[in-house]
Design a protein around this motif. Sequence first.
Motif, PDB file in Angstrom:
ATOM      1  N   ILE A  19      87.261  -1.751   2.345  1.00 26.04           N
ATOM      2  CA  ILE A  19      86.087  -0.892   2.348  1.00 26.04           C
ATOM      3  C   ILE A  19      85.925  -0.284   3.732  1.00 26.04           C
ATOM      4  CG2 ILE A  19      83.577  -0.771   2.089  1.00 26.04           C
ATOM      5  CD1 ILE A  19      83.763  -3.109   0.128  1.00 26.04           C
ATOM      6  N   THR A  20      85.965   1.037   3.789  1.00 25.33           N
ATOM      7  CA  THR A  20      85.716   1.715   5.055  1.00 25.33           C
ATOM      8  C   THR A  20      84.240   2.069   5.155  1.00 25.33           C
ATOM      9  OG1 THR A  20      86.390   3.832   4.101  1.00 25.33           O
ATOM     10  CG2 THR A  20      88.049   2.603   5.343  1.00 25.33           C
ATOM     11  N   ASN A  74      87.633   9.183   9.579  1.00 25.92           N
ATOM     12  CA  ASN A  74      86.470   9.122   8.689  1.00 25.92           C
ATOM     13  C   ASN A  74      85.904   7.719   8.509  1.00 25.92           C
ATOM     14  OD1 ASN A  74      86.343  11.916   8.210  1.00 25.92           O
ATOM     15  ND2 ASN A  74      87.973  11.744   6.716  1.00 25.92           N
ATOM     16  N   TRP A  75      86.137   6.818   9.440  1.00 26.08           N
ATOM     17  CA  TRP A  75      85.482   5.515   9.372  1.00 26.08           C
ATOM     18  C   TRP A  75      85.347   4.899  10.757  1.00 26.08           C
ATOM     19  CZ3 TRP A  75      88.507   1.154  10.582  1.00 26.08           C
ATOM     20  CH2 TRP A  75      89.894   1.296  10.482  1.00 26.08           C
ATOM     21  N   CYS A  78      85.700  -1.403   9.069  1.00 28.54           N
ATOM     22  CA  CYS A  78      86.160  -1.690   7.712  1.00 28.54           C
ATOM     23  C   CYS A  78      85.982  -3.173   7.424  1.00 28.54           C
ATOM     24  CB  CYS A  78      87.613  -1.266   7.513  1.00 28.54           C
ATOM     25  SG  CYS A  78      88.778  -2.174   8.524  1.00 28.54           S
ATOM     26  N   THR A  93      79.305  -0.550  -3.601  1.00 27.41           N
ATOM     27  CA  THR A  93      79.152   0.802  -3.058  1.00 27.41           C
ATOM     28  C   THR A  93      77.814   1.399  -3.489  1.00 27.41           C
ATOM     29  OG1 THR A  93      80.435   1.779  -4.875  1.00 27.41           O
ATOM     30  CG2 THR A  93      81.630   1.231  -2.854  1.00 27.41           C
ATOM     31  N   ASP A 102      72.476   5.724   1.964  1.00 22.45           N
ATOM     32  CA  ASP A 102      73.720   6.488   1.833  1.00 22.45           C
ATOM     33  C   ASP A 102      73.669   7.814   2.581  1.00 22.45           C
ATOM     34  OD1 ASP A 102      71.795   7.156  -0.152  1.00 22.45           O
ATOM     35  OD2 ASP A 102      73.325   8.172  -1.337  1.00 22.45           O
ATOM     36  N   ARG A 106      78.279   5.827   5.029  1.00 18.84           N
ATOM     37  CA  ARG A 106      79.154   6.119   3.897  1.00 18.84           C
ATOM     38  C   ARG A 106      80.130   4.974   3.730  1.00 18.84           C
ATOM     39  NH1 ARG A 106      83.985   8.398   2.406  1.00 18.84           N
ATOM     40  NH2 ARG A 106      84.829   8.477   4.502  1.00 18.84           N
ATOM     41  N   GLU A 108      83.565   3.667   1.382  1.00 22.94           N
ATOM     42  CA  GLU A 108      84.616   4.039   0.444  1.00 22.94           C
ATOM     43  C   GLU A 108      85.496   2.825   0.221  1.00 22.94           C
ATOM     44  OE1 GLU A 108      88.329   7.147   0.059  1.00 22.94           O
ATOM     45  OE2 GLU A 108      86.577   7.729   1.240  1.00 22.94           O
ATOM     46  N   SER A 110      88.912   1.038  -1.383  1.00 15.98           N
ATOM     47  CA  SER A 110      90.286   1.232  -1.843  1.00 15.98           C
ATOM     48  C   SER A 110      90.773  -0.093  -2.384  1.00 15.98           C
ATOM     49  CB  SER A 110      91.197   1.667  -0.698  1.00 15.98           C
ATOM     50  OG  SER A 110      90.769   2.875  -0.132  1.00 15.98           O
TER      51      SER A 110
END
Length: 120
Positions: A19-20, A74-75, A78, A93, A102, A106, A108, A110
Amino acid sequence: MKKIVHGAPQIPNPLRVFITFESTGWFDTTQEQKENELLPKLKSIIKEWESNGSELLGTFDRDILTAGHAGPTNWHACFLYNIPDLQTVTNMTHSFRDAGIDRYFRLEASIGRPFFLVEN
């Protein structure tokens, strides 16, 4: 020499999830908002994740050699988790949307698997 056979990756159980985390609107808030509103909500959410069956394997914060906006990666930080199922990932999320943070942070997720050459 033993031949390496590499078939289709198998989805692990539990899921291995990367998770970033990025600070977005965080930079447009006051110190008071950060201390009294955003950080308590963020800490509460991450604490709640401890009771959803997930196992935190590790964290990584890039702030040693960076400051400010996340830039091209973009992070900022993590989290690496073992998570029991896809719905739990979705719930994690969604927790940022549900808490209204939010617009400041942010996430994200994976989904991957343990690296087969290191973790057997």
